[in-house]
Write a protein that holds these residues in place. Structure first.
Motif, mmCIF file in Angstrom:
data_model
loop_
_atom_site.group_PDB
_atom_site.id
_atom_site.type_symbol
_atom_site.label_atom_id
_atom_site.label_comp_id
_atom_site.label_asym_id
_atom_site.label_seq_id
_atom_site.Cartn_x
_atom_site.Cartn_y
_atom_site.Cartn_z
ATOM 1 N N GLY A 13 -0.585 10.283 2.382
ATOM 2 C CA GLY A 13 -0.046 8.746 2.059
ATOM 3 C C GLY A 13 -0.213 7.894 3.502
ATOM 4 O O GLY A 13 0.352 6.751 4.174
ATOM 5 N N PRO A 15 -0.914 5.447 6.354
ATOM 6 C CA PRO A 15 -1.585 3.895 6.571
ATOM 7 C C PRO A 15 -2.601 4.142 7.451
ATOM 8 O O PRO A 15 -4.150 3.388 7.350
ATOM 9 N N ASP A 16 -2.872 4.631 8.961
ATOM 10 C CA ASP A 16 -4.287 4.506 9.323
ATOM 11 C C ASP A 16 -5.266 5.573 9.571
ATOM 12 O O ASP A 16 -4.977 6.652 9.141
ATOM 13 N N GLN A 51 -7.605 7.318 2.321
ATOM 14 C CA GLN A 51 -7.087 7.941 3.435
ATOM 15 C C GLN A 51 -8.278 9.724 3.867
ATOM 16 O O GLN A 51 -8.479 10.166 4.313
ATOM 17 N N PRO A 236 1.861 8.766 -1.856
ATOM 18 C CA PRO A 236 2.150 6.960 -2.149
ATOM 19 C C PRO A 236 2.011 7.117 -3.293
ATOM 20 O O PRO A 236 2.389 6.044 -3.974
ATOM 21 N N ASP A 240 8.113 4.276 -3.002
ATOM 22 C CA ASP A 240 6.879 3.599 -2.092
ATOM 23 C C ASP A 240 7.928 4.493 -1.079
ATOM 24 O O ASP A 240 7.006 4.186 -0.048
#
Length: 283
Positions: A13, A15-16, A51, A236, A240
């Motif tokens: 989950g 984001p980067d 990811q 994810p 949220d």
């Protein structure tokens, strides 16, 4: 006692994007600790979980020459399963079967009936390839959507899996909804009712509620626990707001209090935790 480390769940989950070389180095550190199983990656749509789009590349870089740890990969459909089956290094395929129809559609774009049909086909293909299917009963302790949940529903799903010959079922608290009062009765009922199935606990939790959850599952006879160093992660596709995984450190502390040997290499675990801090940014 079986401890399953879940870096896949910890990473999915975020984001980067974590560089492939960083993932591979971290997993190689985990392979030295002595976990029973490493939930290392997933063969799912890169659009769904970007990811983990490099799972095949990560797998190619893993050093399996001096580890007893077995590899588990998550799949979301038959196509993903067929991809995973092509890799002889993988021992387990994991599939999330939800007792919540809403989550099944959000997670794998299927109805529960369609997902069960996939489970049957995956189990058969795993048997043919000498691998084992691990079925996660996600939303196993409730859901945030208003879908019906009760112990009888979970028992019915388990009975269907038992009829298919599925041998490992992990009750999964996908959003951290479980409490000791739901965990212990469920495991206490299922474990003796389905002696051919090995039951696991995949519990998401907050830092203040982990102990009661582990204690409840352990008291009910569960001896297979999923965790992630640092308590990082969450699904994810569920809500949220992510609720972290059971921290492996907490599992080890609980076992130590019980006088149970975890079977892990303490020095290697310390090194892995330091590596996790660098990957995930905690101390």
């Amino acid at each position: 006692m079986k401890l399953i480390e879940c870096p896949r769940d910890a990473m999915q989950g975020l984001p980067d994007f974590i560089p492939t070389a960083t993932k591979t180095a971290y997993l190689n550190t985990l392979l030295q600790v002595g976990f029973d199983t490493l939930d290392f990656g997933s063969f799912v749509s890169p659009k769904a979980i970007p990811q983990l789009r490099d799972t095949a590349e990560v797998l190619a870089g893993l050093d399996l020459s001096a580890t007893r740890t077995k590899l588990l990969a998550i799949v979301a459909n038959l196509r993903g399963a067929e991809t995973a089956l092509q890799h002889p290094e993988i021992s387990y395929l994991g599939f999330p079967l939800s007792v919540s129809e809403t989550f099944q559609r959000r997670n794998t774009n299927q109805s529960p009936a369609e997902a069960l049909a996939d489970v049957a086909a995956m189990h058969e293909r795993c048997e043919q390839h000498g691998k084992t299917l691990v079925t996660y009963l996600s939303m196993g302790f409730g859901n945030p959507y208003g879908d019906a949940w009760n112990p009888e529903i979970v028992t019915d799903f388990t009975a269907r899996l038992a009829a298919l010959g599925v041998r490992i079922v992990a009750l999964s608290d996908t959003i951290g909804a479980s409490t000791a009062t739901t965990i212990e009765p469920l495991f206490s009922a299922l474990i003796p009712a389905f002696p051919a199935i090995e039951f696991g606990a995949h519990l998401h939790t907050t830092p203040t509620t982990w102990r009661e959850k582990v204690a409840a599952a352990y008291a009910a006879g569960c001896r297979r626990f999923d965790g992630a160093i640092g308590g990082i992660g969450g699904c994810p596709m569920a809500t949220d707001e992510l609720t972290g995984n059971m921290a492996t450190e907490n599992l080890l502390a609980f076992l130590a209090e019980k006088g149970v040997d975890s079977g892990l290499n303490a020095t290697a675990f310390g090194q892995a935790r330091a590596a996790a801090g660098q990957v995930f940014g905690f101390h």
